[in-house]
Design a protein around this motif. Sequence first.
Motif, short mmCIF file in Angstrom:
data_model
loop_
_atom_site.label_atom_id
_atom_site.label_comp_id
_atom_site.label_asym_id
_atom_site.label_seq_id
_atom_site.Cartn_x
_atom_site.Cartn_y
_atom_site.Cartn_z
N HIS A 15 79.63 -35.40 31.34
CA HIS A 15 79.08 -34.43 30.59
C HIS A 15 79.60 -33.03 31.00
CE1 HIS A 15 78.43 -32.50 26.75
NE2 HIS A 15 78.43 -33.75 26.46
N PRO A 16 80.43 -32.73 29.85
CA PRO A 16 80.49 -31.23 30.02
C PRO A 16 79.11 -30.15 30.48
CG PRO A 16 81.93 -31.87 28.77
CD PRO A 16 80.98 -33.03 28.87
N GLY A 17 77.79 -30.61 29.41
CA GLY A 17 76.93 -29.79 30.09
C GLY A 17 76.79 -30.65 31.27
N THR A 18 76.38 -31.48 32.09
CA THR A 18 75.77 -31.75 32.66
C THR A 18 76.67 -30.69 33.73
OG1 THR A 18 75.66 -33.99 31.95
CG2 THR A 18 75.22 -33.66 34.58
N ALA A 19 78.04 -30.96 34.11
CA ALA A 19 78.69 -30.50 35.04
C ALA A 19 78.18 -28.78 34.85
CB ALA A 19 80.61 -29.98 34.26
N VAL A 20 78.06 -28.19 34.01
CA VAL A 20 77.47 -26.96 33.44
C VAL A 20 76.34 -26.54 34.27
CG1 VAL A 20 76.75 -24.80 32.45
CG2 VAL A 20 79.06 -26.26 31.55
N ARG A 21 75.62 -27.16 34.18
CA ARG A 21 73.78 -28.00 34.84
C ARG A 21 73.84 -27.78 36.10
NH1 ARG A 21 71.36 -32.82 33.38
NH2 ARG A 21 69.93 -31.52 34.23
N TYR A 22 74.95 -28.21 36.56
CA TYR A 22 75.26 -28.62 37.93
C TYR A 22 75.72 -27.00 39.18
CZ TYR A 22 73.23 -33.53 38.88
OH TYR A 22 72.34 -33.97 38.80
N VAL A 23 76.26 -26.43 37.73
CA VAL A 23 77.61 -25.23 38.69
C VAL A 23 76.10 -24.56 38.52
CG1 VAL A 23 78.97 -23.72 38.21
CG2 VAL A 23 79.51 -26.02 38.16
N GLN A 24 75.63 -23.92 37.66
CA GLN A 24 74.09 -23.24 37.28
C GLN A 24 73.00 -23.34 38.41
OE1 GLN A 24 72.51 -24.05 33.52
NE2 GLN A 24 74.40 -22.15 32.71
N ALA A 25 72.87 -24.81 38.63
CA ALA A 25 71.85 -24.59 39.67
C ALA A 25 72.59 -24.55 41.11
CB ALA A 25 71.74 -26.18 39.33
N ALA A 26 74.05 -24.22 41.08
CA ALA A 26 74.50 -24.11 42.69
C ALA A 26 75.10 -22.81 42.69
CB ALA A 26 75.68 -25.26 43.30
N HIS A 27 74.97 -22.31 41.49
CA HIS A 27 75.09 -20.57 41.63
C HIS A 27 74.30 -20.20 40.68
CE1 HIS A 27 79.03 -22.08 44.29
NE2 HIS A 27 78.92 -23.23 43.57
N PRO A 28 73.36 -20.06 41.00
CA PRO A 28 72.27 -18.74 39.98
C PRO A 28 72.97 -17.91 39.55
CG PRO A 28 70.76 -19.79 41.99
CD PRO A 28 72.82 -20.07 42.43
N ASP A 29 73.52 -16.80 40.11
CA ASP A 29 74.51 -16.07 40.18
C ASP A 29 75.42 -15.84 38.92
OD1 ASP A 29 75.57 -16.99 42.39
OD2 ASP A 29 76.80 -15.22 42.08
N LYS A 30 75.31 -16.95 38.32
CA LYS A 30 76.35 -16.91 37.19
C LYS A 30 75.81 -17.89 36.44
CE LYS A 30 79.95 -18.34 40.86
NZ LYS A 30 81.24 -17.15 41.72
N ALA A 31 74.95 -18.40 36.31
CA ALA A 31 74.22 -18.90 35.16
C ALA A 31 74.19 -18.35 34.09
CB ALA A 31 73.03 -19.59 35.56
N ASP B 21 72.31 -35.89 44.82
CA ASP B 21 73.04 -34.35 45.97
C ASP B 21 74.82 -34.14 45.45
OD1 ASP B 21 72.54 -32.94 48.05
OD2 ASP B 21 73.45 -35.00 48.76
N ARG B 22 75.13 -35.51 45.45
CA ARG B 22 77.21 -35.47 45.63
C ARG B 22 77.74 -34.46 44.85
NH1 ARG B 22 80.53 -34.28 46.75
NH2 ARG B 22 82.65 -35.27 46.82
N VAL B 23 76.78 -34.68 43.13
CA VAL B 23 76.98 -33.54 42.58
C VAL B 23 77.16 -32.04 42.44
CG1 VAL B 23 77.15 -33.24 39.89
CG2 VAL B 23 77.30 -35.35 40.72
N LEU B 24 75.79 -32.05 43.55
CA LEU B 24 75.33 -30.60 43.57
C LEU B 24 76.76 -30.14 44.94
CD1 LEU B 24 73.72 -28.72 42.92
CD2 LEU B 24 71.84 -29.64 43.99
N ASP B 25 76.58 -31.19 46.00
CA ASP B 25 77.28 -30.59 46.88
C ASP B 25 78.57 -30.18 46.61
OD1 ASP B 25 77.73 -30.20 49.51
OD2 ASP B 25 79.07 -32.16 49.82
N GLU B 26 79.14 -30.23 45.55
CA GLU B 26 80.87 -30.85 44.89
C GLU B 26 80.43 -29.39 44.09
OE1 GLU B 26 84.73 -30.99 45.11
OE2 GLU B 26 83.44 -32.54 46.09
N ALA B 27 79.30 -28.88 43.41
CA ALA B 27 79.24 -28.10 42.43
C ALA B 27 79.54 -26.69 43.28
CB ALA B 27 78.30 -27.84 41.35
N ARG B 28 78.79 -26.32 44.83
CA ARG B 28 78.72 -25.49 45.69
C ARG B 28 80.33 -25.13 46.13
NH1 ARG B 28 75.39 -28.80 48.53
NH2 ARG B 28 73.30 -28.68 47.38
#
Length: 240
Positions: free
Chosen positions: A219-235, A197-204
């Motif tokens: 990990h960079p891959g993990t960071a990308v996944r969380y950005v995609q979850a927070a911003h589906p339009d940028k996936a 939840d904390r990582v996802l909140d920051e990704a938003r």
Amino acid sequence: MTAWSGQGLDLRQITSAHVTAALSDRQGHQARGVHHVLLSVFRALKQERIIFTNPLAGLSLTTPVRLPEPLPSDLLRGLLDSIDSAMGRLAVGLVAVHAIKVTDVARLPLTAPDLARGTLHLRLRNQPHAVYLDTLTRQLLDEWLRERQQRWPVSPNPHLLITTHSAHHPALPPVSYCALRRAFDLTGITPRQMWSDRVLDEARLTADPVHLEHLFGIHPGTAVRYVQAAHPDKALPRIR
């Protein structure tokens, strides 16, 4: 294979297209189970020289990546008030505010805090990582250090978090996961949920995976996944 029999095909006529079509009709564990069975069958048939080409050769089953979902904000209120120990409050604070995984919290050395600079130093993914403490976690840290000094002033254990069991244990172990898990149980939220939840909140707030990587040491891959979850339009498009 029953479906292929119904189409008038024998095993020697099966192609990778037939296999792909069969797997596309199934999901999750069922698809993986069918894939595993077919892989074993066609390997055996090729060894027996009943077929000469394995239709599953080079065909991998893509497992969908489960993206994180945020916890309702009301569940995050009053977390610390529900915890009855200074150690537990600090552990929850470090996970909820700074997204330090509970296993890494347990291994923090006593030398990790730099109170003069308001930082916490640890290693994540075998790399040095610095956490800049906010006012809340600084207060939680001060509270715990005072209690630690009062209860175990001569403990040789080099870890920041200790218990009655570990303070003078000859093996000098880190605090157990179970000892820390109790604090999270009191909040009703698992350590993994709280971290996510904390990582996802920051990704938003940022939509920047590099920022997440540097802030949380992930990990960079993990960071990308969380950005995609927070911003589906940028996936990014799924890689096939």
